[in-house]
Design a protein around this motif. Structure first.
Motif, PDB file in Angstrom:
ATOM      1  N   LYS A 264      77.215  50.941 141.294  1.00 51.49           N
ATOM      2  CA  LYS A 264      78.862  51.548 141.464  1.00 51.49           C
ATOM      3  C   LYS A 264      78.947  52.849 140.920  1.00 51.49           C
ATOM      4  O   LYS A 264      79.212  52.962 139.757  1.00 51.49           O
ATOM      5  N   GLN A 265      79.011  54.043 141.540  1.00 48.86           N
ATOM      6  CA  GLN A 265      79.538  55.098 140.989  1.00 48.86           C
ATOM      7  C   GLN A 265      80.688  55.453 140.834  1.00 48.86           C
ATOM      8  O   GLN A 265      81.782  55.303 141.837  1.00 48.86           O
ATOM      9  N   VAL A 266      81.397  55.683 139.690  1.00 44.46           N
ATOM     10  CA  VAL A 266      82.971  55.872 139.334  1.00 44.46           C
ATOM     11  C   VAL A 266      83.411  57.186 139.170  1.00 44.46           C
ATOM     12  O   VAL A 266      84.656  57.393 139.117  1.00 44.46           O
ATOM     13  N   LEU A 267      82.396  57.915 138.735  1.00 45.42           N
ATOM     14  CA  LEU A 267      82.547  59.340 138.563  1.00 45.42           C
ATOM     15  C   LEU A 267      81.790  60.148 139.099  1.00 45.42           C
ATOM     16  O   LEU A 267      80.664  60.169 139.205  1.00 45.42           O
ATOM     17  N   ASN A 268      82.226  61.216 139.832  1.00 41.96           N
ATOM     18  CA  ASN A 268      81.480  62.123 140.800  1.00 41.96           C
ATOM     19  C   ASN A 268      81.802  63.674 140.448  1.00 41.96           C
ATOM     20  O   ASN A 268      82.777  64.011 140.743  1.00 41.96           O
ATOM     21  N   ASN A 269      80.714  64.322 139.616  1.00 35.91           N
ATOM     22  CA  ASN A 269      80.846  65.816 139.402  1.00 35.91           C
ATOM     23  C   ASN A 269      82.136  66.280 138.815  1.00 35.91           C
ATOM     24  O   ASN A 269      82.993  66.894 139.189  1.00 35.91           O
ATOM     25  N   ILE A 270      82.441  65.588 137.632  1.00 38.97           N
ATOM     26  CA  ILE A 270      84.003  65.727 136.933  1.00 38.97           C
ATOM     27  C   ILE A 270      83.702  66.995 135.910  1.00 38.97           C
ATOM     28  O   ILE A 270      82.789  67.009 135.195  1.00 38.97           O
ATOM     29  N   SER A 271      84.605  67.954 136.288  1.00 40.07           N
ATOM     30  CA  SER A 271      84.565  69.029 135.311  1.00 40.07           C
ATOM     31  C   SER A 271      85.833  69.614 135.324  1.00 40.07           C
ATOM     32  O   SER A 271      86.578  69.985 136.217  1.00 40.07           O
ATOM     33  N   PHE A 272      86.279  69.436 134.130  1.00 47.89           N
ATOM     34  CA  PHE A 272      87.482  70.420 133.258  1.00 47.89           C
ATOM     35  C   PHE A 272      87.698  70.554 132.040  1.00 47.89           C
ATOM     36  O   PHE A 272      86.701  70.349 131.353  1.00 47.89           O
ATOM     37  N   GLU A 273      88.604  71.568 131.557  1.00 44.85           N
ATOM     38  CA  GLU A 273      88.502  71.715 130.188  1.00 44.85           C
ATOM     39  C   GLU A 273      89.983  71.869 129.771  1.00 44.85           C
ATOM     40  O   GLU A 273      91.277  71.907 130.566  1.00 44.85           O
ATOM     41  N   ILE A 274      90.006  71.840 128.437  1.00 43.84           N
ATOM     42  CA  ILE A 274      91.518  71.711 127.712  1.00 43.84           C
ATOM     43  C   ILE A 274      91.482  73.049 126.806  1.00 43.84           C
ATOM     44  O   ILE A 274      90.804  73.197 125.990  1.00 43.84           O
ATOM     45  N   ASN A 275      92.393  73.710 126.823  1.00 48.82           N
ATOM     46  CA  ASN A 275      92.489  74.879 126.053  1.00 48.82           C
ATOM     47  C   ASN A 275      93.244  74.508 124.616  1.00 48.82           C
ATOM     48  O   ASN A 275      93.881  73.570 124.537  1.00 48.82           O
ATOM     49  N   ASN A 276      92.814  75.100 123.647  1.00 52.15           N
ATOM     50  CA  ASN A 276      93.204  74.928 122.200  1.00 52.15           C
ATOM     51  C   ASN A 276      94.797  74.990 122.320  1.00 52.15           C
ATOM     52  O   ASN A 276      95.453  76.164 122.874  1.00 52.15           O
ATOM     53  N   GLY A 277      95.439  74.093 121.751  1.00 51.03           N
ATOM     54  CA  GLY A 277      96.828  74.195 121.412  1.00 51.03           C
ATOM     55  C   GLY A 277      97.737  73.875 123.086  1.00 51.03           C
ATOM     56  O   GLY A 277      98.850  74.384 122.841  1.00 51.03           O
ATOM     57  N   SER A 278      97.212  73.321 123.819  1.00 49.75           N
ATOM     58  CA  SER A 278      97.889  72.818 125.057  1.00 49.75           C
ATOM     59  C   SER A 278      98.096  71.299 125.133  1.00 49.75           C
ATOM     60  O   SER A 278      97.387  70.631 124.829  1.00 49.75           O
ATOM     61  N   PHE A 279      99.011  71.191 125.812  1.00 52.14           N
ATOM     62  CA  PHE A 279      99.270  69.918 126.510  1.00 52.14           C
ATOM     63  C   PHE A 279      98.695  69.899 127.752  1.00 52.14           C
ATOM     64  O   PHE A 279      99.170  70.500 128.761  1.00 52.14           O
ATOM     65  N   SER A 280      97.747  68.983 127.968  1.00 58.76           N
ATOM     66  CA  SER A 280      97.072  68.573 129.276  1.00 58.76           C
ATOM     67  C   SER A 280      97.178  67.408 129.765  1.00 58.76           C
ATOM     68  O   SER A 280      97.134  66.363 128.906  1.00 58.76           O
ATOM     69  N   VAL A 281      97.207  67.089 131.205  1.00 62.18           N
ATOM     70  CA  VAL A 281      97.489  65.723 131.668  1.00 62.18           C
ATOM     71  C   VAL A 281      96.477  65.616 132.450  1.00 62.18           C
ATOM     72  O   VAL A 281      95.759  66.240 133.651  1.00 62.18           O
ATOM     73  N   LEU A 282      95.698  64.381 132.211  1.00 65.56           N
ATOM     74  CA  LEU A 282      94.709  63.708 133.600  1.00 65.56           C
ATOM     75  C   LEU A 282      95.678  62.683 134.314  1.00 65.56           C
ATOM     76  O   LEU A 282      96.011  61.840 133.868  1.00 65.56           O
TER      77      LEU A 282
END
Length: 240
Positions: free
Chosen positions: A18-36
């Protein structure tokens, strides 16, 4: 060019067939508040497990503060982690829980408390350091877990559904505290949630559905791009 504190590149992951992640790409900048952001079962916790090495990477690349995740000791040394499930020892005091984690980081008692001295006050935990965790309410237990994650001043804080099960005031007290950390200390944060009211229009967001990223960017820009009134309507449009 802004420095990246966390990069995920072309991640695929399967549990058996069962594939649960498909080609996941993202990034977080230094000093940032990021949401998934994603609904339950979207793959958020699997991503969290891969970044924290609870699961082994299968396909793709994860880089933390310039170190590939496979270089375990260097990649994870600057990370603070708050798990979705409680991980405190209920029969130890707050202070003992902190000491134990500090020892795992190679810190002595004095060094441990010194590294989080100001945050103890800001989280209003100075009066419960000698209290057994079992006697704390849910909100205070979560604060202790966040405090523990800040021992030795990490550069990246990962929080997996950190406010689940808490009352409204406790949720937003914790959210406000973490946002203040970003503004005050330049800490980088990945806040993983399914709760729309925890997301600000200026946050950098990655939206995931069924293991695939369906949009990412600044919230207000995504809302405007899809010509919707708010994030909830935009999300419903994207996942339809």
């Amino acid at each position: 060019m802004q420095k990246k504190i966390l990069e995920l590149k072309n991640i695929d992951f399967s549990y058996g067939k069962k594939q649960v992640l498909n080609n996941i790409s993202f990034e977080i900048n230094n000093g940032s508040f990021s949401v998934l952001l994603g609904l339950n079962g979207a793959g958020k916790s699997t991503i969290f497990s891969l970044v924290t090495r609870l699961q082994n990477l299968q396909i793709g690349e994860i880089i933390i503060n310039d170190y590939p995740i496979k270089n375990y000791s260097k990649a994870l040394k600057d990370i603070g982690i708050v798990f979705q499930e409680p991980t405190l020892d209920l029969d130890l005091t707050v202070k003992q829980n902190l000491y134990y984690y500090g020892a795992l980081k190679g810190l002595g008692f004095k060094e441990t408390l010194k590294s989080i001295h100001e945050e103890i006050k800001r989280l209003e935990l100075d009066n419960v350091l000698d209290t057994t965790v079992r006697n704390l309410n849910g909100g205070h237990r979560r604060r202790v877990e966040i405090l523990r994650a800040l021992i030795d001043k990490p550069k990246l804080l990962l929080l997996d559904e950190p406010t689940v099960g808490l009352d409204l005031k406790s949720r937003f007290d914790i959210l406000d505290y973490v946002r203040d950390l970003v503004a005050r200390e330049g800490l980088s944060v990945l806040w993983i949630t399914h709760l729309f009211d925890e997301v600000d229009e200026n946050d950098d967001i990655t939206i995931i559905k069924a293991g695939k990223i369906i949009d990412k960017g600044i919230v207000k820009n995504i809302v405007a791009k899809h010509e919707k009134n708010n994030l909830v309507n935009t999300f419903n449009y994207l996942v339809r």
